[in-house]
Motif scaffolding. Structure first.
Motif, PDB file in Angstrom:
ATOM      1  N   GLU A 136       0.932  -0.971   0.107  1.00  9.69           N
ATOM      2  CA  GLU A 136       0.080  -0.048   0.067  1.00  9.69           C
ATOM      3  C   GLU A 136       0.826   1.091   0.014  1.00  9.69           C
ATOM      4  O   GLU A 136       0.428   2.033  -0.569  1.00  9.69           O
ATOM      5  N   ARG A 137       1.929   1.228   0.631  1.00  5.91           N
ATOM      6  CA  ARG A 137       2.786   2.522   0.854  1.00  5.91           C
ATOM      7  C   ARG A 137       3.225   2.781  -0.594  1.00  5.91           C
ATOM      8  O   ARG A 137       3.538   3.803  -0.997  1.00  5.91           O
ATOM      9  N   LEU A 138       3.740   1.792  -1.334  1.00  3.94           N
ATOM     10  CA  LEU A 138       4.294   1.632  -2.583  1.00  3.94           C
ATOM     11  C   LEU A 138       3.470   2.436  -3.480  1.00  3.94           C
ATOM     12  O   LEU A 138       3.608   3.246  -4.534  1.00  3.94           O
ATOM     13  N   LEU A 139       2.139   2.162  -3.328  1.00  2.00           N
ATOM     14  CA  LEU A 139       1.015   2.531  -4.170  1.00  2.00           C
ATOM     15  C   LEU A 139       0.482   4.028  -4.138  1.00  2.00           C
ATOM     16  O   LEU A 139       0.086   4.615  -4.949  1.00  2.00           O
ATOM     17  N   SER A 140       1.075   4.710  -2.766  1.00  2.00           N
ATOM     18  CA  SER A 140       0.838   6.061  -2.661  1.00  2.00           C
ATOM     19  C   SER A 140       1.523   7.147  -3.180  1.00  2.00           C
ATOM     20  O   SER A 140       2.772   6.929  -3.405  1.00  2.00           O
ATOM     21  N   LEU A 141       0.956   8.197  -3.765  1.00  2.00           N
ATOM     22  CA  LEU A 141       1.599   9.318  -4.387  1.00  2.00           C
ATOM     23  C   LEU A 141       2.641  10.062  -3.471  1.00  2.00           C
ATOM     24  O   LEU A 141       3.555  10.692  -3.885  1.00  2.00           O
TER      25      LEU A 141
END
Length: 1024
Positions: free
Chosen positions: A522-527
């Protein structure tokens, strides 16, 4: 960000296929109680909790010696086989003649699901559904590697709340660890759903830790862990079973004494009883995975020259002729030679531009062709985009790959930023040193250094664009923060190491390699997370499945151990936005979800290898379209399943022969595929016409090489700028009348729905009784030893298919009202009123086949619900509008090389059409003198409807006075008949009529006309 999960029909189908195989199994909730072997009691220090033991307190735990195992399968083998055959028939899969038994279990079910379609989600949901329907609660998920194990554990974690909403319970799960065996006692004694995740190395290796599972252990009260596990009669779920088919592994799996084995994979090597298929073709055609684009790099050497050239791209614009972006060598004032990238135009002389390097004499640009993507010189040299010529060593090739990956990343990122979609690029490399070099002062390896140079070069070009939110976002990310490497970490030195390095590496070390990738998905998916480019070891190809990987680049020597399908597999999953919602709307799914592969070989070579891999994976598909294949298949119609008779099968085969759609061997011909694509298939005979959709689905299930999707050439995609028509006042006036957004509401009396649903069920609900086959045979007149060995000592004399009209489900408790309420999204009270109203003879069919009754009742009630909704639908326009930049900033790059001639009246010089109907429509529309300007409405222009968002095709502005309706929104369809439209298509069109009626009433009286047309003549008839 939190990833969201929703019920997907194709995933539900995979789950129901498993559940339906056990129809008639008596549920035993809580399992069978037994006495857990307590072993020899000893005081032992408590083991630390597993990082993934998140739900340890869920469930009913009784005294330590009481335990619960899975109840046995009580179905006879013939009843079980009947169920499996019924499941196979409904999906037109090959029908099993027997239960395929193995040394591990007598029940072995294969579920084929393409990479990226959510197979992990499906088997987790199957766990909950098997528990709900039959009470089974002990499951072991077996995986072939640590990477996949960690990914499965992560999936169990992030889906727990989603399944809690659906099933009102959570699963207790843990990763098997030979040093934390206290979990096994909880696994046994807990009456709730319990899941153990284990990798084969934990029980099938020669190491000390792996042997512990079979040994009597002092720290486990002198018990063998395998004995405690097997006492539960667990259901084994094998993830990627083709990697676990060795004799030693199968012998080890026998020790688990499983109740059954469920095998989930995209590429089954050994086939058992296959009960579900969602292969590469199905997944692509149903838009469940990304499209694939390839940027190939081919090295082209000419004898007698060492002039280095690389044609990166051909850039087009409506304001000037095409330009070629070329890398060549330049002599600096110091005398050094440096490679630079410049834009070349027709007439440019490389000898001059290179500061008179002799190798470029005669290299004068003679032509730049944007259609064929070629650059030609006066000396006869010609380059295609992606070709490198001259001195191309490995370092140069890797730099080109990195540059292409960065360019592909920026191209995709600019289009998706405003939609809140984070774009990730994944580089696979062979060794850590190429990314992190601890002997260098800044610790940057060769690839990290090249990446930062190329990134900064391309970033400078992007920053020259207008100051948008996207540009501001880029300026906030430092180049060294936008990439990161994920590898194993040496616990002593804290340095990155190769996973295969050394005997000192342990399982714990390997887990560290996957933490950020697998656990911080999820962290990698955040802008807000700056990392957008990921360098990782090629060993991580399995188990790594972040949905927002849009670019994959393998910076390594190609070999035969990794197939092209494996290479693209990590990026096939559909992307999500910042809210965690999947970008899977049918009208835009393949505009947004395109995976670009930057290959170290030519586009042609990579695509050929990829298609070969896909073709081999489809080997189980039927290849012959003849009477024998069609006979016995099932049409799933609105009136229930219909079995294809021999006569009907003969009619289908004759239709194919008569029209040249099969060759003499009954292989589907190219003529059929071309006619289907163009919408010009010959009409079916009258007796087949009522089931035309099902007939063509059945024909399409027969495989030919022509069905394999041709990946796009990633470089041919270009983004056109709007032309002068975009600025015309007539277009602005048209847009101002249709750009309104609206919300819909529905108010209807549930009594009306009950009345209509009762009538529909009474008239159309027909349930298929369960069937079983009786085969009769006898011994041959003369029996030989050979005959006993090969099975020919007995001769089959006849087979009779019987229908079972009596219930075999009397012992099964079905929550009929609950299942229908769930399937129709109605209240239990409304569902109960419907069931009370239907004819008793109709309701009596529930006993003969409950699952089919529920499925058909859900479908019929939902059809009536949609009808009632349309009748009572109203739109309320809101203040929000679509911005005009929906035509520009949201446009993705497309391949216009086959778009046809340059247009006069469209807002772009070219337009891509979806069918022959649209192509013919555009030809006449563009030459009509009554038309001032028109536009193909972008995919982001959506009208909300109860059955999904709707995207009309065309917006057209006519000359005032020439027609009655100056402003027109058109939907182009091949047929005007509502009988030829699917129910969803017709419903969306009906909703659109109401939408534009309301818009006209509020804002533009009688100015905008919306209608469906099948050709230009019909359009002019309506506007006149």
């Amino acid at each position: 960000m939190k990833l969201k999960f929703k019920t997907q029909p194709y995933q539900t189908a995979a789950v129901q296929a498993v559940v339906a195989c056990f129809n008639g199994q008596t549920p035993q909730y809580g399992g069978v109680r037994y006495r857990l072997d307590p072993g020899e009691k000893k005081e032992a220090p408590a083991s630390p909790q597993s990082a993934f033991d998140l739900e340890a307190d869920v469930g009913t735990v009784v005294d330590q010696e009481a335990a619960f195992r899975n109840a046995d399968v009580i179905l006879s083998e013939s009843a079980l086989l009947d169920n499996i055959q019924q499941v196979q028939r409904l999906q037109n899969l090959p029908v099993s003649s027997e239960l395929v038994k193995t040394k591990v279990s007598k029940v072995n079910l294969d579920i084929e699901m393409e990479t990226g379609t959510g197979k992990t989600y499906c088997y987790i949901k199957s766990i909950f559904e098997l528990n709900k329907q039959y009470g089974w609660s002990k499951f072991i998920i077996v995986v072939p590697s640590i990477a996949i194990r960690e990914g499965v554990a992560k999936s169990l974690e992030i889906t727990s709340d989603h399944f809690l909403e659906t099933y009102q319970k959570k699963a207790r799960f843990f990763i098997y660890n030979s040093k934390a065996l206290h979990h096994l006692e909880s696994f046994s004694s807990d009456a709730g759903i319990n899941v153990m995740v284990i990798n084969v190395q934990a029980f099938n290796a020669t190491g000390k830790d792996a042997r512990r599972i079979y040994e009597e252990l002092d720290d486990f009260q002198s018990r063998k862990p395998i004995d405690v596990i097997s006492a539960n009669r667990p259901i084994l779920i094998l993830d990627e079973p083709q990697k676990m088919e060795g004799g030693k592994t199968l012998d080890s799996l026998v020790n688990f004494k499983p109740l059954m084995v469920l095998r989930y994979s995209a590429t089954h090597k050994t086939t058992h009883n296959k009960i579900h298929r969602l292969d590469a073709l199905d997944a692509y055609n149903q838009k469940l995975v990304k499209k694939i684009a390839v940027r190939g790099i081919s090295v082209k050497g000419l004898a007698g020259t060492n002039a280095y050239l690389y044609l990166q791209s051909v850039d087009v614009s409506t304001k000037k002729p095409p330009e070629a972006r070329v890398e060549f060598e330049l002599k600096l004032a110091s005398g050094q030679i440096k490679r630079v990238v410049r834009k070349l135009s027709k007439g440019d002389n490389l000898f001059v531009l290179s500061n008179e390097l002799d190798q470029y004499r005669g290299y004068v640009v003679s032509d730049i062709n944007a259609i064929t993507d070629t650059l030609s010189f006066t000396n006869g040299v010609e380059l295609l985009v992606g070709e490198a010529d001259g001195d191309v060593n490995e370092a140069a090739l890797r730099r080109i790959q990195i540059r292409e990956a960065i360019k592909a990343h920026f191209d995709k990122e600019q289009a998706l930023f405003q939609q809140g979609v984070k774009v990730l690029t994944l580089f696979f490399i062979d060794e850590v040193a190429k990314y992190r070099d601890y002997s260098a002062a800044d610790e940057k390896g060769e690839y990290a250094r090249v990446f930062e140079e190329e990134y900064q070069f391309y970033l400078n070009e992007v920053l020259d664009l207008d100051e948008t939110l996207y540009i501001k976002h880029l300026k906030g990310i430092a180049v060294e923060k936008t990439h990161s490497g994920y590898f194993s970490i040496d616990k002593r030195t804290k340095k990155l190491v190769d996973p295969e390095m050394g005997k000192k590496a342990t399982e714990a070390d390997d887990v560290d390699a996957y933490d950020l990738i697998l656990k911080d998905k999820e962290r990698l998916l955040s802008l807000s997370e700056p990392v957008r480019f990921i360098f990782s070891h090629s060993a991580l190809r399995e188990g790594w499945d972040n949905p927002n990987v849009f670019v994959i680049c393998a910076l390594k020597h190609s070999d035969n151990t990794i197939s092209r399908r494996q290479e693209v597999g990590r990026g096939l999953r559909l992307s999500v936005n910042q809210l965690g919602d999947r970008m899977d709307h049918p009208s835009i799914v393949h505009d947004i979800n395109v995976l670009t592969v930057v290959a170290s070989e030519s586009y042609k070579d990579f695509v050929a290898a990829l298609q070969k891999d896909i073709s081999e994976s489809l080997s189980a598909r039927p290849r012959v379209a003849d009477k024998a294949y069609f006979t016995g298949k099932v049409f799933n119609t609105t009136d229930g399943p219909i079995t294809v008779s021999e006569d009907r099968a003969t009619d289908i085969e004759f239709y194919l022969i008569q029209n040249g759609y099969v060759d003499k061997k009954r292989n589907i011909t190219e003529k059929y595929h071309q006619a289907k694509k163009a919408g010009t298939l010959e009409a079916l005979p009258d007796e087949l016409q009522p089931h035309a959709e099902q007939v063509f689905e059945l024909i399409d299930s027969v495989f030919t090489e022509a069905q394999i999707v041709q990946p796009e050439d990633g470089r041919k995609a270009k983004k056109l700028e709007p032309n002068a028509n975009f600025e015309k006042q007539e277009f602005k006036a048209l847009w101002s009348r249709i750009n309104r957004k609206a919300a819909y509401n529905v108010h209807f009396d549930s009594d009306e729905l009950v009345t209509k649903a009762v009538k529909a069920l009474d008239e159309h609900l027909r349930v298929t009784p369960l069937q079983y086959t009786i085969q009769r045979g006898s011994q041959s007149s003369q029996v030989t030893i050979d005959g006993l060995k090969d099975g020919t000592a007995f001769v089959l004399q006849d087979s009779i298919v019987e229908t079972n009209g009596n219930s075999i489900h009397s012992a099964v408790k079905y929550d009929l009202i609950g299942k229908l309420a769930e399937g129709t999204q109605l209240t239990r009270r409304t569902v109960a009123d419907i069931l009370r109203g239907i004819n008793m003879a109709v309701f009596g069919q529930f006993k003969t086949n409950p699952e089919n009754f529920i499925a058909e009742a859900n479908r019929l009630i939902n059809e009536q619900k949609a009808t009632v909704i349309i009748e009572h639908l109203a739109y309320d326009p809101v203040e929000d509008k679509f911005d005009l930049d929906i035509f520009t900033s949201g446009q993705t790059k497309q391949d216009f090389s086959k778009a046809g001639n340059k247009l006069q009246r469209h807002i772009y010089d070219y337009v891509l059409t979806d069918s022959n109907v649209e192509r013919d429509f555009v030809k006449e529309l563009d030459t009509c003198t009554d038309v001032i300007v028109y536009a193909k409405l972008p995919r982001g222009f959506l009208i909300p409807t109860p059955v999904g968002d709707y995207n009309p095709d065309w917006a057209i502005s006519f000359k005032e006075g020439a027609v009655k309706h100056v402003y027109f929104v058109a939907e182009t369809k091949g047929s005007m008949s509502s009988m030829s439209l699917t129910p969803i298509e017709q419903t969306k069109i009906d909703c659109a009529r109401k939408f534009f009626t309301e818009i006209n009433k509020r804002y533009a009286p009688e100015n905008v006309r919306y209608d469906v047309v099948n050709n230009f003549g019909k359009l002019m008839e309506l506007v006149k």
